[in-house]
Design an enzyme around this catalytic site. Structure first.
Site, PDB file in Angstrom:
ATOM      1  N   HIS A 185      45.335  46.240  47.013  1.00 10.44           N
ATOM      2  CA  HIS A 185      43.918  45.960  46.847  1.00 10.44           C
ATOM      3  C   HIS A 185      43.473  44.909  47.865  1.00 10.44           C
ATOM      4  CE1 HIS A 185      43.472  48.278  43.124  1.00 10.44           C
ATOM      5  NE2 HIS A 185      44.660  47.811  42.782  1.00 10.44           N
ATOM      6  N   LYS A 232      39.858  38.887  43.486  1.00 12.52           N
ATOM      7  CA  LYS A 232      39.454  38.755  44.882  1.00 12.52           C
ATOM      8  C   LYS A 232      38.816  37.391  45.094  1.00 12.52           C
ATOM      9  CE  LYS A 232      38.705  43.690  45.590  1.00 12.52           C
ATOM     10  NZ  LYS A 232      39.733  43.978  44.616  1.00 12.52           N
ATOM     11  N   TYR A 237      41.573  43.758  53.675  1.00 14.07           N
ATOM     12  CA  TYR A 237      42.867  44.248  53.200  1.00 14.07           C
ATOM     13  C   TYR A 237      43.967  43.738  54.122  1.00 14.07           C
ATOM     14  CZ  TYR A 237      40.214  47.603  50.375  1.00 14.07           C
ATOM     15  OH  TYR A 237      39.366  48.202  49.484  1.00 14.07           O
TER      16      TYR A 237
END
Length: 404
Positions: free
Chosen positions: A311, A358, A303
């Site tokens: 997120h 991600k 993070y």
């Protein structure tokens, strides 16, 4: 070693959405680490000293007390104030009765007050919304199955071919579907106005939740920040750094022995604690907030500021690599991801993380060869200088989007 990771292009939330909550988060989670800096001088004097390369800032180091739990390979912090210090200053650990932040007591209080006010808590609202979504999918599937059965019946009776419709007045949609009203249950009789009200409110429960630190988190707080002391549950004495270093390694080499002082097994260069701590220390030293990634089938999540702000940007998979292949053949440790994984596994992992915006990172940790180092080097954290990390960023190839 510097990292080449760059934040992804995730869209930021709208400017007016939950602005008050973000302001509170900036105030509550203002410190990125448990250490805080105290400036006794005014800002004008600090600017003059800063031009000269000097500072009179004092470092305030909180002292947090933890207890080693060998069964769960973790360190427990039971004091509520100390738990929130570690969580709100760097997001260390997790509540054993919570998903992340130790909020069990707050949830109990909110549930008690919500029941008194005849309203739903946030968890109950979420559960209700999920139940309604599930019921909508079931109703839509039944409607589509009924239309398909009607088309088959027309084909068998009249020979007509009718394509079943996936939308229409008989098939519910997300815009028009409404949950069926619940059946009203008989309410208990209310007392008369002449009956005196009896207050039978139970006291709020004590906080039985503790903050649970992983071994890499605990050693980072102990060795790098000097803000954690760890107690041996068998002797109730504080452990030294040297003892903790060997205890954390032994936790992965032998099953826990309660109440018994067994000798420390022979330490290994491919100890899982060493491999995971090296990666954890690497990204923490670069300013990332490192959290567990079991939710997305990876080892760590990175993070930029913390889970309450945004997120995770990256998903990290720890991949050990032996400098000497003979060490791997003779190793007694079943090291995770030490063997080459299949392309199907990599494609699946990359797809899962790409769908949640991600970037997948493979962190290769090179394990030094036993032929050039003695096992005595593992008695001290100085052995970490013999390990190295290489990062490989994996991106999913989508032919329809990457033709240019």
């Amino acid at each position: 070693m510097g990292s080449l990771l760059q934040p992804s292009g995730r869209k930021k939330p709208a400017a007016g959405k939950a602005a008050g909550r973000r302001g509170d988060n900036n105030r509550i989670y203002a410190n990125p680490l448990p250490l805080t800096f105290l400036y006794p001088l005014p800002s004008s004097a600090r600017s003059v000293l800063g031009l000269l390369g000097l500072t009179l800032a004092k470092i305030d180091t909180p002292q947090v007390h933890g207890v080693l739990d060998r069964a769960t390979r973790s360190v427990w912090v039971s004091d509520r104030t100390e738990s929130f210090i570690l969580w709100r200053r760097g997001f260390f650990g997790k509540g054993d009765l919570s998903r992340s932040e130790p909020s069990w007591l707050n949830r109990q209080v909110n549930a008690r007050r919500a029941a008194a006010a005849n309203r739903l808590t946030a968890e109950e609202v979420t559960a209700k919304r999920r139940a309604e979504r599930k019921q909508f999918k079931l109703d839509r599937a039944r409607a589509i199955a009924a239309v398909a059965a009607e088309a088959e019946a027309l084909f068998e009776s009249e020979g007509r071919v009718v394509v079943p419709a996936l939308s229409g007045p008989n098939i519910p949609s997300a815009a028009t579907w409404k949950p069926a009203p619940r059946e009203e249950t008989e309410l208990p009789a209310t007392p008369n106005d002449d009956t005196p009200a009896v207050e039978d409110e139970e006291p709020f429960p004590d906080d039985i939740e503790h903050l649970q630190l992983t071994l890499p988190e605990a050693f980072f707080l102990l060795w790098n920040l000097d803000c954690l002391t760890i107690e041996d549950p068998d002797t109730n004495h504080l452990l030294s750094v040297q003892k903790i270093w060997t205890e954390f390694q032994a936790a992965y080499l032998a099953p826990p022995a309660f109440g018994l002082s067994l000798p420390i097994p022979e330490l290994q260069f491919d100890n899982p604690f060493l491999i995971n701590y090296i990666v954890y220390h690497h990204y923490r030293s670069l300013g990332w907030v490192v959290r567990g990634g079991i939710k997305f089938c990876v080892d760590y999540m990175l993070y930029k500021r913390g889970p309450v702000f945004n997120h995770a940007e990256f998903s990290v998979v720890v991949c050990p690599v032996y400098e000497d292949p003979e060490d791997q053949a003779a190793s007694k440790v079943d090291l995770h991801h030490a063997k080459p994984f299949s392309w199907s596994w990599l494609s699946t992992m990359n797809r899962v993380n790409t769908q949640v915006f991600k970037t997948l990172v493979l962190a290769y940790v090179t394990i030094p060869a036993r032929s050039r180092l003695s096992s005595e080097a593992l008695q001290s954290p100085a052995c970490l200088q013999h390990y190295s990390i290489r990062e490989v960023t994996v991106r999913r190839f989508i032919p329809a989007r990457m033709r240019d």
